[in-house]
Design an enzyme around this catalytic site. Structure first.
Site, short mmCIF file in Angstrom:
data_model
loop_
_atom_site.label_atom_id
_atom_site.label_comp_id
_atom_site.label_asym_id
_atom_site.label_seq_id
_atom_site.Cartn_x
_atom_site.Cartn_y
_atom_site.Cartn_z
CB SER A 238 71.58 14.89 43.40
OG SER A 238 71.15 16.22 43.33
CG ASP B 179 78.43 19.69 36.24
OD1 ASP B 179 77.34 19.56 35.67
OD2 ASP B 179 78.77 20.73 36.83
P1 4NP Z 1 74.21 19.28 38.96
O1 4NP Z 1 74.62 20.12 37.67
O2 4NP Z 1 75.19 19.62 40.03
O3 4NP Z 1 74.34 17.85 38.49
O4 4NP Z 1 72.78 19.66 39.30
C1 4NP Z 1 74.78 21.51 37.68
C2 4NP Z 1 73.71 22.32 37.64
C3 4NP Z 1 73.88 23.70 37.62
C4 4NP Z 1 75.16 24.23 37.63
C5 4NP Z 1 76.25 23.38 37.68
C6 4NP Z 1 76.06 22.02 37.71
N1 4NP Z 1 75.34 25.63 37.58
O5 4NP Z 1 76.50 26.06 37.47
O6 4NP Z 1 74.37 26.38 37.67
#
Ligand code: 4NP
Length: 153
Positions: A14, A123
């Site tokens: 995002s 992701d």
């Molecule tokens: P985002 O990616 O949702 O695109 O910001 C992630 C960032 C951190 C984590 C997972 C997805 N995490 O598990 O900490």
């Protein structure tokens, strides 16, 4: 129009969507606003992931000043459109909606490119090679946001 970009951590996808959208708003002289948020709380106050900062920089966009925040229930009142990256975000944001009007503000960002497909922006957190693809997907989607939502002249 006020646009909110939502992912899980608000550090990878995002923030890129916000940066890309902000540039398109400027290029098209639109009086729109854009912000981003995460459904999770783990990264509140952090800068974007360095891999997101790097891919944005490659395309001339500086997102390094952004700071992660968590989605607030009030966001669905404050914003006109809430674009989510994936189906998990979609479900989480839906739980905050207090009316049909608020529900209707939530949309998969990739539905701007392929309407009705509910395609996820993958992701990239555990996949360092994924950031370029994420950038390209979001760039296409943000271009469509301008096309679809700008008022005819
Ligand atoms: P985002 O990616 O949702 O695109 O910001 C992630 C960032 C951190 C984590 C997972 C997805 N995490 O598990 O900490």
């Amino acid at each position: 129009m006020k646009i909110l970009m939502v992912c899980l951590g608000n550090i990878c996808r995002s923030p890129l969507a916000e940066g890309i959208m902000r540039r398109k708003i400027k290029e098209n002289n639109l009086d729109w606003e854009v912000d981003s948020a995460g459904t999770g709380y783990w990264h509140i106050g952090e800068s974007p992931d360095e891999r997101s900062i790097a891919v944005a920089k490659k395309y001339g966009i500086d997102i390094s000043d952004q700071k992660a925040r968590q989605l607030r229930p009030h966001d669905l009142q404050d914003f006109d459109m809430v674009f989510v990256m994936d189906s998990s975000n979609y479900r989480n944001v839906q739980t905050f909606a207090q009316s049909e009007d608020e529900k209707n503000k939530i949309e998969f960002i990739m539905n701007l490119v392929k309407p009705g497909y509910n395609q996820n922006v993958p992701d990239p957190y555990y996949d360092s090679d994924g950031f370029e693809e994420v950038y390209e997907m979001l760039n296409r989607a943000c271009e469509k946001v301008v096309e679809v939502y700008r008022k005819p002249k």
